[in-house]
Design an enzyme around this catalytic site. Sequence first.
Site, PDB file in Angstrom:
ATOM      1  N   GLY A 139       2.332  -2.078   1.873  1.00 35.00           N
ATOM      2  CA  GLY A 139       2.392  -0.624   1.226  1.00 35.00           C
ATOM      3  C   GLY A 139       2.613   0.612   2.053  1.00 35.00           C
ATOM      4  N   SER A 140       2.115   1.675   1.748  1.00 40.22           N
ATOM      5  CA  SER A 140       2.299   3.106   2.498  1.00 40.22           C
ATOM      6  C   SER A 140       1.972   3.063   3.734  1.00 40.22           C
ATOM      7  CB  SER A 140       1.857   4.139   1.582  1.00 40.22           C
ATOM      8  OG  SER A 140       2.354   4.218   0.442  1.00 40.22           O
ATOM      9  N   THR A 141       1.136   2.168   4.291  1.00 40.53           N
ATOM     10  CA  THR A 141       0.774   2.379   5.866  1.00 40.53           C
ATOM     11  C   THR A 141       2.124   1.942   6.548  1.00 40.53           C
ATOM     12  OG1 THR A 141      -0.028  -0.008   5.321  1.00 40.53           O
ATOM     13  CG2 THR A 141      -1.632   1.947   5.789  1.00 40.53           C
TER      14      THR A 141
END
Length: 821
Positions: A404-406
């Site tokens: 995801g966004s990490t």
Amino acid sequence: MANRPRRKSDAARRANQVIRGRTMLVMVLLGVATFTVLFMKLYDLQINQYDTLHARAVGQQTDSSVISASRGTIYDKNGEIMAISYSAETVYVDPHQIQLFVESQQEDIQAAAEKAAENGETYTAPEVLDQAYIARGLSRILEVDEDTILEQLDRTSNKYWVVKSKVDQDVADEVRRFINGEIDEEGNQLTTTDADGNTVLISTGGRPKRLQGIALTPDTKRLYPFGSLAGNVIGFVNAQNVGSYGLESAYDDVLNGSSGLTVTATDVNGTPLLYNYEQYYDAENGNSLVLTLDTNVQYYLEKGLESMLDKYDAKYGGTGIVMDVNSGAILAMASYPNYDPSDYSTIYSDQLQELLDAELAEIQQNRSSYKTEEEYQTALDKALGNAQNQQWRNKCYQDTYEPGSTYKPITLAMALEEGLVNMNSTFNCTGVVQVGPWQIHCSKRSGHGLQILKEAVGNSCNPAFIDIGSRVGGEKYYEYMESFGLLEETGVDLVGEAKGIANQEGLLTDASALASYSFGQTFTVTPLELIRAQAATINGGYLYTPYLVEQVLDDEGNVISQHEPQAVRQVISEETSAKVRECLEWVISDGGGRNGQVAGYRIGGKTGTADKTGTRNTTREVVVSFMCFAPADDPQIIMLLTMDTPSRTTGTAVYGGTMVAPVASQIMSEILPQLGIEPDYTAEELVGADTTVPNLVGETRADAEDRLESLGFSYRTVGDGDTVTDQTPVGGAIVPGNATIILYLGEEKPDTPCTVPNVVGMTASAANKAITNAGLIMKVTGTTSASSGNVYAITQSIPGGTEAAAGTVVTVQFGDNSVLD
């Protein structure tokens, strides 16, 4: 003239000669054949089978016992012992010897009875110390099932069966007392010491009868002083002292050493022949390990991670890694479910136990479907083994997930390095973007509007990152993924490492694949692969191999080997890395990661909320996560936390920024000082920084007030005297610098406890008012600034309704509930 015997004819003589010749030939042939057969047999026995027969002869004429080597110690980076071996003993029995012992007693009793009968005397036979007696005694002492012991003792063809291994010294000593006849099978004392210092029976004064066929051999036992701390990293040793899982397995040949051996001559019954022959081969102790782990950092990581998983009822556990940005040294690593290496067979996770119980119940219900008892038992063992393996797995490097966004800082670094974006680049977000047949939404459905680069990063804007990824292009994007080490094992010094999976063909041919990759979806990585790549984006671009063992020491503490960190390659430039840091610091100061703020420190980081592919339209399972590093301008450590499938019924929005970031803030506030990274408070933060309360009792009112004002404390007085008779908090207490000190001037200080109010959900001013009115002091942690105006208390150190002494500090963590990633 006497008749002379007639001379045989020539033909008869010739016939006799032929017969004699043939007889001699047959005898010679038979002799040669017999000699040949004997020669071949002797050759086979003395040449071909020499080793086998020699070994058998030695085995029949000698007895040997293995002397376990002492396994090396495992230390953390500060010299704290995390695993150590100590002396123990293994108890074994010789069923054949015990049978001979029982028969010998019976023969002695029969002989004594016959002799008594001859003399006309009455004879009372003593109790035969038989297999049942021995089984009862060993069962009581060793806590081993009595029937199991008795079953083995009935197998008199055996000469060796281990009753229990790795027995502690006090238990081993009780076994010896039982063998020597000092206690009976129930533990009752049978002997005493007479005037001459001899051990005699209490009942008769005679010598106690020593049991035969029971023996003890030296062994070692592994102790883990910190219990379950870093259990998934350290691993454990099995009953044979062989390393299983974790570092115990990866470094088994280093830690194990070489076993010793004692060889003793025996008679035909296997009884040692004392003073006849004995040879002793020394054991060589194993080497020791000094780890990069810091038990203090590990403790704070596990405490925060476990509380988060419990609070949000994470279905599949979570992970946490703290790593040195500039070397790859792992300072802490945690994976849940966890376990205690000293008791590795026990299932510690309630969720795992529930799943196991359900599976065992199903097996039991279908028991009739198993053809044999063996098949049924195999099914039970398999179910338990599967649950144990899930518990022993270290998800940090053995399991993959969609990040995801990490992951977005890596996409950002690619584009910056290629010159495809800069700090002034703008992106217009309308809330949705069309990629081929797919509509991909932003976390903010109404859109973020026009943003510059760091705002797009801080907003975790999917449309912006789709744009950034498309500028890089599929071929170059895949090359960077390889260069960041995301598609290969990291090389960490543990066994069984997994590696990420990405579809190269999809990236090269499918725009939607590239779009989803750009914000961390539809491909997988391990948490360790990801944090390694994230570190490379902020440390100047250098990719390091993560490692856990800093030094190997010999038995005397001398350094045999020292790990020397060396970058595998430089993926991006120092200039690009500085820009990534700038963007990620903005994420924490003003963007979606503001719940990860830590007073006194410049923090950079990124939130993540990743849908698990295939569950969006069904169970909607997500992995929420948070990456952060400090100090933002000169990174020393980086941390990554993940939580797999939290509950949606806790009242907290399911995002990395709302669930994980506040926990990361708390952990970082605890570990940064431990690592010697000192805070640098702003003027505003300095007011609330911890300060020691001076002892003012006995001072005049004027002097006490002057001292408090000079230290920045506010105060109030109770009473109208001129001298301070008491104070709250007491002198020496550590409280926030903005705390209010109460001075008692002749007035008696009340000793009734205060009731802690529940302030969760309140604003900072409302929470402070409630806690102050209760006679307590509030310490603020978590989000210290936010432009959203949505900062509320999310946790407090002392639960509401608890009674506490006046002046007690209640730590309240604040968070912004408006973040969407």
